[in-house]
Motif scaffolding. Structure first.
Motif, short mmCIF file in Angstrom:
data_model
loop_
_atom_site.label_atom_id
_atom_site.label_comp_id
_atom_site.label_asym_id
_atom_site.label_seq_id
_atom_site.Cartn_x
_atom_site.Cartn_y
_atom_site.Cartn_z
N HIS A 163 0.86 -1.19 0.00
CA HIS A 163 0.00 0.00 0.00
C HIS A 163 0.89 1.23 0.00
CE1 HIS A 163 -3.47 2.49 0.87
NE2 HIS A 163 -2.79 3.06 1.84
N ASP A 164 0.74 2.05 -1.02
CA ASP A 164 1.57 3.27 -1.15
C ASP A 164 3.06 2.93 -1.03
OD1 ASP A 164 -0.69 4.81 -1.50
OD2 ASP A 164 -0.81 5.40 0.61
N GLY A 165 3.48 1.83 -1.65
CA GLY A 165 4.88 1.43 -1.67
C GLY A 165 5.39 0.82 -0.38
N GLN A 166 4.51 0.52 0.57
CA GLN A 166 4.92 -0.08 1.84
C GLN A 166 4.22 -1.40 2.04
OE1 GLN A 166 3.77 3.35 4.41
NE2 GLN A 166 5.91 3.25 5.05
N ASP A 167 4.82 -2.27 2.87
CA ASP A 167 4.15 -3.50 3.26
C ASP A 167 2.96 -3.14 4.14
OD1 ASP A 167 5.95 -5.10 1.92
OD2 ASP A 167 7.18 -5.49 3.69
N ALA A 168 1.86 -3.83 3.92
CA ALA A 168 0.65 -3.57 4.68
C ALA A 168 -0.06 -4.89 4.97
CB ALA A 168 -0.28 -2.63 3.91
#
Length: 171
Positions: free
Chosen positions: A128-133
């Motif tokens: 999500h938005d370039g991050q792990d989520a």
């Protein structure tokens, strides 16, 4: 500092999307997490092992009350078999209050079916938005009037419990 936890749509990647038709209740809560390499099952186990005490108290009250009308005593959210590794959980196994229905590295779907309702919960790894989520989604199908009555107090409490439990994943 904890990452924000927000309500969102069930992720397109989740297998729970196939369960939405006819659902009485569904929701999804998501947060970003530090890169970690854990499977979805490991994240589920990590978070339920750290269930807040007030949630376990509410589960014990729930178990006492629903026992009066013949529903299952589910135990506590974190009632896990000691020493069982995440990789050892297979469909059909019990993992806390739920049975494992489907498991992959990126998503675990757990559930329970009783005479008043069928509940399914997904823990799904995402970007999500370039991050792990991680997204925790719930879908509930009712079986009659008892299910509707049961959900009157459960639905609003669920919206408090899931974010509180999910917050434990990032601490």
């Amino acid at each position: 500092m904890n990452a924000p936890i927000f309500e969102t749509a069930i992720p397109a990647a989740s297998h729970l999307n196939t369960e939405l038709a006819g659902a009485y209740f569904h929701d999804c809560w998501q947060t970003t997490v530090a890169p970690h390499g854990r499977t979805a099952m490991q994240m589920y186990l990590d978070v339920v092992r750290r269930t807040p005490g007030w949630v376990n108290f509410l589960m014990s009250v729930r178990n006492r009350v629903v026992g009066l009308v013949g529903l299952k005593n589910l135990g506590s959210l974190g009632s896990l078999r000691a020493g069982k590794a995440a990789a050892d959980y297979k469909p059909g196994d019990r993992a806390g209050i739920f049975r494992v229905l489907r498991v992959s590295d990126d998503e675990v779907i757990l559930g329970d079916d009783d005479k008043h309702l069928r509940v399914q919960v997904s823990v799904c790894k995402l970007r999500h938005d370039g991050q792990d989520a991680v997204a925790v989604s719930t879908v509930v199908h009712l079986h009659g009037l008892l299910g509707r009555i049961y959900m009157i107090p459960v639905a609003p409490m669920h919206k408090l419990i899931v974010p509180a439990v999910l917050r434990r994943l990032s601490t």
